[in-house]
Write an enzyme that holds these catalytic residues in place. Sequence first.
Site, PDB file in Angstrom:
ATOM      1  N   SER A 552      -8.734 119.383  54.417  1.00 58.65           N
ATOM      2  CA  SER A 552      -8.427 118.233  53.577  1.00 58.65           C
ATOM      3  C   SER A 552      -7.907 117.087  54.460  1.00 58.65           C
ATOM      4  O   SER A 552      -8.613 116.634  55.344  1.00 58.65           O
ATOM      5  CB  SER A 552      -7.430 118.630  52.485  1.00 58.65           C
ATOM      6  OG  SER A 552      -7.375 117.668  51.477  1.00 58.65           O
ATOM      7  N   ASP A 638     -16.007 119.021  44.479  1.00 56.49           N
ATOM      8  CA  ASP A 638     -14.649 118.706  44.929  1.00 56.49           C
ATOM      9  C   ASP A 638     -14.276 117.283  44.504  1.00 56.49           C
ATOM     10  O   ASP A 638     -14.866 116.318  44.979  1.00 56.49           O
ATOM     11  CB  ASP A 638     -14.586 118.830  46.453  1.00 56.49           C
ATOM     12  CG  ASP A 638     -13.182 118.671  47.007  1.00 56.49           C
ATOM     13  OD1 ASP A 638     -12.284 118.223  46.268  1.00 56.49           O
ATOM     14  OD2 ASP A 638     -12.984 118.983  48.186  1.00 56.49           O
ATOM     15  N   HIS A 673     -12.631 121.868  45.805  1.00 55.97           N
ATOM     16  CA  HIS A 673     -11.738 121.664  46.931  1.00 55.97           C
ATOM     17  C   HIS A 673     -11.142 122.964  47.460  1.00 55.97           C
ATOM     18  O   HIS A 673     -10.947 123.112  48.666  1.00 55.97           O
ATOM     19  CB  HIS A 673     -10.606 120.727  46.504  1.00 55.97           C
ATOM     20  CG  HIS A 673      -9.817 120.164  47.644  1.00 55.97           C
ATOM     21  ND1 HIS A 673     -10.353 119.271  48.546  1.00 55.97           N
ATOM     22  CD2 HIS A 673      -8.536 120.353  48.045  1.00 55.97           C
ATOM     23  CE1 HIS A 673      -9.434 118.924  49.439  1.00 55.97           C
ATOM     24  NE2 HIS A 673      -8.330 119.585  49.161  1.00 55.97           N
TER      25      HIS A 673
END
Length: 700
Positions: A552, A638, A673
């Site tokens: 991320s 995501d 995600h």
Amino acid sequence: MNFAKPAAALPAAPVAPKHDYSHSHHGVTVTDPYHWLRAENWQEVFKDPATLSPEIRAHLEAENAYQAALTAGEEELRKTLFAEMKGRIKEDDSSVPMPDGPFAYGSSFVLGGEQPRFFRTPRDGGAEEIVLDGDFEAEGKPYFRLGGVDHSSDHARLVWSYDDKGSEFYTLKIRDIASGTDLPDLIANTGGSGDWDAANTGIFYTALDDNHRPSKIFHHRLGDTQSADRLIYEETDPGFFMSVGGTRTNDWIFIGINDHETTEYRVLPAGDPAAKPVIVAPRQTGIEYELEEGGDVFFILTNSGGAKDFRIMTAPVADPRPENWTELVPHEPGRLILAIMGFRDHLVRLERKDGLPRIVVRERASGEEHMIAFDEEAYSLGLVGSLEYDTSVIRFSYSSMTTPSQLFDYDMKTRERTLLKTQEVPSGHDAENYVTRRMMAKAEDGELVPVSILHHKDTKLDGSAPCLLYGYGSYGITIPASFNTNCLSLVDRGFVYAIAHIRGGKDKGFAWYEQGRRENKAKTFRDFIAVARHLVAENITAHDRIVAQGGSAGGMLMGAIANMAPQDFGAIVAEVPFVDVLNTMLDASLPLTPPEWPEWGNPLASSIDYGRIASWSPYDNIAAQDYPPILALAGLTDPRVTYWEPAKWVARLREMKTDDHPVLFKINMDAGHAGASGRFSRLEEIAYVYAFALKAVGKV
């Protein structure tokens, strides 16, 4: 390197077509030939992946075919790694139930189960009752993730949620516990949790708009349709996140509104869903606060009044405006207060000082305080909390990089500590076989960056050991030096596992965060590079033996260090990487863009912010230079880091780089995600990453 060029029988690396596209801001025009990978109907794709355009789908599938072909020889290694990691998990594990009135609530797994089951047991004795079976609910779905699960205060019903796309649009359901059946109530497109009103006749929840932003708080009365739900509050500023939560006393509903530097709370009585929410302290840029119940007062954790590392205030619930706040625990520079929990007779706080966490218990009547801490050089400590307000017992967890997690109950009156559970490692774990330590690496500006290290006692630190170096460094998030059974598969093969506690986190207080955000963001990247160089200088590893890893915002870190110091790393793993930072921050329609401007800067409004972000944004700074082998992972649905960021990044890397090292892109077409939703499916993804790391340093 240890990656061979693809054989003739293997597919060539996909070459993304280029389509003309450019944008201009602040007098600067940028061409972006891979912009087409951003689906114009991305909102629709999040809810129904089948609507993705054929051209984009074909390219992503080609990427998956390429990485599968190049890593086909690692299948047996991946199976071995998976078996090892699975063997360290107690498959039929169960949490220690948390008391709440006549019951205690917990979760468990069954042998072979991917999803948790939620259960309760009567506190006066009796059989365990399954109130929700995640495996049953997930049956037949390629992706399934449970959200919030919360029982009503009368213990008759359960509000629970699920996401079956990976896009984090959660659907809420209401379950009658006695019959085990769900009511007709169905609430779609929520943030994932519901909180009961005092009468248990309805729930409060956060609704997401088409751009995946939590824009409205509703009250749903049981038996009504979603269209009849009452709007409690609407946030019109797209730059703010929003959440709703209740108190353990069932007295209040808190509506939290925040970005990365500013907070506002609104409260209403849980027994009066028709009441208008009352503002506690109006939002003021740079002022943060958290609200916690305390009976006739609210406890408030805040940085107001120049309290950079936070202080604790009280306010009467009858009128909690700032002019009625009274200081209870003053600000102490260098002691960062992370969280607070209020109880009838005590106030508990979790704080960090000198880089290590500790729990402080304060008796409300006398103001007397005492501390819970541990002696290891590096460890993790967390408050588990309580479902009850009128109790003297708190629960906390402790672990270190060598010590499996331990769960304790602690009586705040008697100061008695009771060990409830020690994490089981079925395949065996001897802490004496491992060494953990904390080092300090000097950054280029002289700051000392903490580094947590784990290695096997037999690993020779003579410069030859491979190293997995993990980093994050954003949003003030501190990566704990906690027990991780997965990384033992690398450590047992001679790896050093290291965590770089770089600026952008709060490892050394709030100032550590400030020094790694917005105009100071480049310090995050330089700190990570400095840690890598320190590990080499200390003869722990060598540059071509370091595999850097981050996900991320940590994936953004990976993209930045790949551009800035590719020669310092043997390979790079970027999971769901936020690498197209400039373009994302210029796109105000994306779910997280307006709320993220305080963290990175607003390049739409400020030419200075534009220039700063452009100077380090990974996608925009790819150069004609050699790069190490790179692995990128992503999920199609995501909403946090959209799939096209790594897709574009990989395409440009292949176009620009001057070496023959592979750039692999693995995209999960059924997830978002968090990757695969099942606990074992997630281990398969980790095994894939570890096999890449082992191959990169010649350990296969």
